[in-house]
Design an enzyme around this catalytic site. Structure first.
Site, PDB file in Angstrom:
ATOM      1  CG  ASP A  74      37.903  22.568  21.234  1.00  0.00           C
ATOM      2  OD1 ASP A  74      37.747  23.747  21.581  1.00  0.00           O
ATOM      3  OD2 ASP A  74      38.695  22.206  20.344  1.00  0.00           O
ATOM      4  N   GLY A  75      35.921  24.196  23.818  1.00  0.00           N
ATOM      5  CA  GLY A  75      35.022  25.352  23.813  1.00  0.00           C
ATOM      6  C   GLY A  75      34.707  25.858  22.414  1.00  0.00           C
ATOM      7  CG  ASP A  96      40.269  31.452  33.040  1.00  0.00           C
ATOM      8  OD1 ASP A  96      41.333  31.895  32.583  1.00  0.00           O
ATOM      9  OD2 ASP A  96      40.171  30.926  34.166  1.00  0.00           O
ATOM     10  CB  SER A  97      41.713  31.031  26.763  1.00  0.00           C
ATOM     11  OG  SER A  97      42.276  32.296  26.552  1.00  0.00           O
ATOM     12  CB  SER A  98      46.139  28.499  28.307  1.00  0.00           C
ATOM     13  OG  SER A  98      45.555  27.701  27.311  1.00  0.00           O
ATOM     14  CE1 TYR A 109      43.141  36.084  33.371  1.00  0.00           C
ATOM     15  CE2 TYR A 109      42.159  34.260  34.571  1.00  0.00           C
ATOM     16  CZ  TYR A 109      42.441  34.893  33.378  1.00  0.00           C
ATOM     17  OH  TYR A 109      42.011  34.345  32.199  1.00  0.00           O
ATOM     18  CG  ASP A 122      41.813  27.638  37.493  1.00  0.00           C
ATOM     19  OD1 ASP A 122      41.101  28.497  38.016  1.00  0.00           O
ATOM     20  OD2 ASP A 122      42.339  27.786  36.366  1.00  0.00           O
ATOM     21  CD  GLU A 134      39.347  23.003  31.228  1.00  0.00           C
ATOM     22  OE1 GLU A 134      39.374  24.188  31.593  1.00  0.00           O
ATOM     23  OE2 GLU A 134      40.242  22.487  30.519  1.00  0.00           O
TER      24      GLU A 134
HETATM   25  N1  SPM Z   1      42.151  30.367  35.789  1.00  0.00           N
HETATM   26  C1  SPM Z   1      43.476  30.669  35.503  1.00  0.00           C
HETATM   27  C2  SPM Z   1      43.800  30.493  34.086  1.00  0.00           C
HETATM   28  C3  SPM Z   1      44.628  31.601  33.582  1.00  0.00           C
HETATM   29  N2  SPM Z   1      44.329  31.974  32.260  1.00  0.00           N
HETATM   30  C4  SPM Z   1      45.196  32.981  31.719  1.00  0.00           C
HETATM   31  C5  SPM Z   1      46.608  32.518  31.704  1.00  0.00           C
HETATM   32  C6  SPM Z   1      47.535  33.405  30.941  1.00  0.00           C
HETATM   33  C7  SPM Z   1      48.932  32.940  31.122  1.00  0.00           C
HETATM   34  N3  SPM Z   1      49.878  33.612  30.298  1.00  0.00           N
HETATM   35  C8  SPM Z   1      49.920  35.005  30.394  1.00  0.00           C
HETATM   36  C9  SPM Z   1      50.785  35.522  29.315  1.00  0.00           C
HETATM   37  C10 SPM Z   1      50.828  36.989  29.325  1.00  0.00           C
HETATM   38  N4  SPM Z   1      50.259  37.543  28.213  1.00  0.00           N
END
Ligand code: SPM
Length: 288
Positions: free
Chosen positions: A146-147, A164-166, A70, A95, A115
């Site tokens: 907040d970005g 690099d989002s969640s 990733y 991270d 971040e």
């Molecule tokens: N640096 C690591 C952070 C990760 N960011 C992406 C996380 C995605 C997690 N969910 C994935 C869901 C699948 N579509």
């Protein structure tokens, strides 16, 4: 931990409304860290087979075993698509995995890092030193914010922006909306490139379509790439890319000497290959 997620008989199961009916389970040895911050629930596990695993609000963000896939792709695809990146912004990714990779590019002169949750940075420096190893780079300026707010103040500043989002639930939600993408566009210099976490063309078709629609509306050049990550649902994750000029699917420069041997996933060959999508996914994107 998110109510929906569970640890039963030593296994963590990632259960989420965003991917109903499936769950990835990983056997864990122990909980290393667990804290509810102002923004989210942070958990860090020692797993049996994948090293340490970072989980936010019950969703796997990384494992030490496959994080390189990733982080290398999110970083090197946009950075090698740019002919001469000097100024870079990274939003999210407390991270430090993307920062570690950005730091490998000696041509970059300044790196802004934004971040929302500094607890993730602290935790990663303590428990994930191989990932959070780039924070001391003198080119980095850290902004705890907040970005989606930070970006509104940035105009014509960056050659490359990496988000690099969640996922679009919780603190990452605004990072999937059009006003944020407009902010990214305005923050770019001439010939700038953005790369954002692009979800899965198998299980998040509506999210992918929305990202592609937004970037096609705002940018002259748009493309979608993906990488394999065994510990994300569907085993892969997309990258939504867009630029104010440069072609994205071909690297714009060669690799500096000794660069390739430090990587495990990215190569100039996989750069090109990562834009070749399964037929249904390409049809879906072309149809937008
Ligand atoms: N640096 C690591 C952070 C990760 N960011 C992406 C996380 C995605 C997690 N969910 C994935 C869901 C699948 N579509």
């Amino acid at each position: 931990m998110n109510n929906l997620n569970s640890i039963a008989k030593g296994w963590f199961s990632e259960i989420c409304d965003m991917w109903p009916g499936i769950a990835l389970s990983i056997e864990i040895e122990r909980v290393l860290f667990s804290k509810k911050t102002r923004f989210q629930q942070i958990d860090l596990f020692q797993t049996k087979s994948h090293g340490k695993m970072l989980v936010l609000d019950g969703i796997i963000q990384l494992t030490e075993a496959d994080e390189f896939a990733y982080h290398e792709m999110m970083t090197h695809v946009p950075l090698f698509a740019h002919p001469d990146p000097k100024s870079v912004l990274v939003i999210g990714g407390g991270d430090g995995g993307v920062l570690r990779e950005v730091g490998r590019h000696q041509c970059i002169e300044s790196i802004d890092f934004c971040e929302i949750d500094d607890e993730i940075i602290k935790l990663s420096k303590k428990f994930l030193p191989k990932i959070a190893c780039g924070f001391d780079d003198p080119r980095i300026s850290i902004h705890i914010e907040d970005g989606s707010r930070f970006i509104t103040r940035q105009k014509n500043r960056y050659d490359v922006i990496i988000v690099d989002s969640s996922d679009p639930i919780g603190p990452g939600e605004k990072l999937f909306e059009k006003p944020f993408y407009l902010g990214l566009k305005n923050a770019l210099k001439k010939n700038g490139i953005i790369a954002t976490q692009g979800e899965s063309f198998f299980i998040h078709k509506e999210y992918v379509k929305n990202l592609v629609k937004i970037t096609k509306q705002l940018f002259p050049v748009q493309a979608y790439s993906y990488m394999l990550v065994p510990t994300y649902p569907g085993g892969h994750l997309g990258i939504c890319l867009a630029s104010l000029g440069p072609e994205l699917k071909q690297p714009a420069r060669s690799m500096p000497e000794n660069f390739q041997e430090k990587l495990q996933y990215y190569s100039l060959k996989i750069h090109r290959a990562s834009f070749v999508l399964p037929y249904f996914a390409q049809e879906m994107i072309d149809g937008i």
